[in-house]
Design a protein around this motif. Structure first.
Motif, PDB file in Angstrom:
ATOM      1  N   SER A 289       6.348   1.114   2.484  1.00  0.00           N
ATOM      2  CA  SER A 289       7.204   1.205   3.667  1.00  0.00           C
ATOM      3  C   SER A 289       7.843  -0.148   3.953  1.00  0.00           C
ATOM      4  O   SER A 289       7.283  -1.195   3.637  1.00  0.00           O
TER       5      SER A 289
ATOM      6  N   ASN B 176       0.811  -1.210   0.000  1.00  0.00           N
ATOM      7  CA  ASN B 176       0.000   0.000   0.000  1.00  0.00           C
ATOM      8  C   ASN B 176       0.853   1.273   0.000  1.00  0.00           C
ATOM      9  O   ASN B 176       0.699   2.126  -0.862  1.00  0.00           O
ATOM     10  N   CYS B 177       1.787   1.394   0.976  1.00  0.00           N
ATOM     11  CA  CYS B 177       2.549   2.631   1.116  1.00  0.00           C
ATOM     12  C   CYS B 177       4.045   2.472   0.810  1.00  0.00           C
ATOM     13  O   CYS B 177       4.802   3.423   0.940  1.00  0.00           O
TER      14      CYS B 177
ATOM     15  N   CYS C  21       1.025   2.273   7.814  1.00  0.00           N
ATOM     16  CA  CYS C  21      -0.367   2.479   7.396  1.00  0.00           C
ATOM     17  C   CYS C  21      -1.336   1.437   7.942  1.00  0.00           C
ATOM     18  O   CYS C  21      -2.541   1.561   7.746  1.00  0.00           O
TER      19      CYS C  21
END
Length: 138
Positions: free
Chosen positions: A90, A87-88, A130
């Motif tokens: 990271s 998603n992010c 997130c």
């Protein structure tokens, strides 16, 4: 003031703290672990008392933080690849225990009633940035 200890990191497990302690001691930094024996005796209290505190002399705190920052803190899968959040993007991924089935809930309840550790546990990876749940083998 230079002879007082200051907390620079906290860990849930004594094995993590001991590894970092060894790394800092090889650099000549005096290290004191606080609450490690309590958590080794009863690991379930780790979150309640704030984990194992890694303390160094106040005069060495800045150098110790530089060393801690140089240690990569990312999670690897079974093949040695760094896990990345889809998603992010990271790399701050952690492994959490979870109750996601009747069997794990039943074992959790039995553990609470009899004061034992759970017979089985389910784990999942979750992004610390997130909160996305990540499907990966562990």
């Amino acid at each position: 003031m230079k002879d007082t200890f200051t907390t620079i990191a906290r860990y849930n497990y004594s094995s993590e703290a001991e590894i970092i302690k060894g790394r800092l001691e090889t650099e000549g930094i005096k290290v004191f672990l606080k609450d490690n024996i309590t958590i080794d005796t009863d690991p379930l209290v780790s979150n309640a008392i704030g984990g194992i505190k890694l303390n160094v002399l106040a005069k060495d705190a800045a150098q110790a933080r530089i060393i801690l920052d140089s240690i990569p803190s990312h999670t690897l899968d079974n093949d040695g690849n760094t896990l990345v959040c889809p998603n992010c993007k990271s790399q701050q991924i952690s492994l959490y225990s979870t109750i996601n089935s009747f069997k794990s809930f039943f074992h959790f309840v039995i553990g609470i009633i009899f004061g034992t550790l759970p017979f089985s546990a389910r784990y999942e990876y979750k992004c610390d940035s997130c909160g996305t749940h990540i499907d990966a083998k562990y």
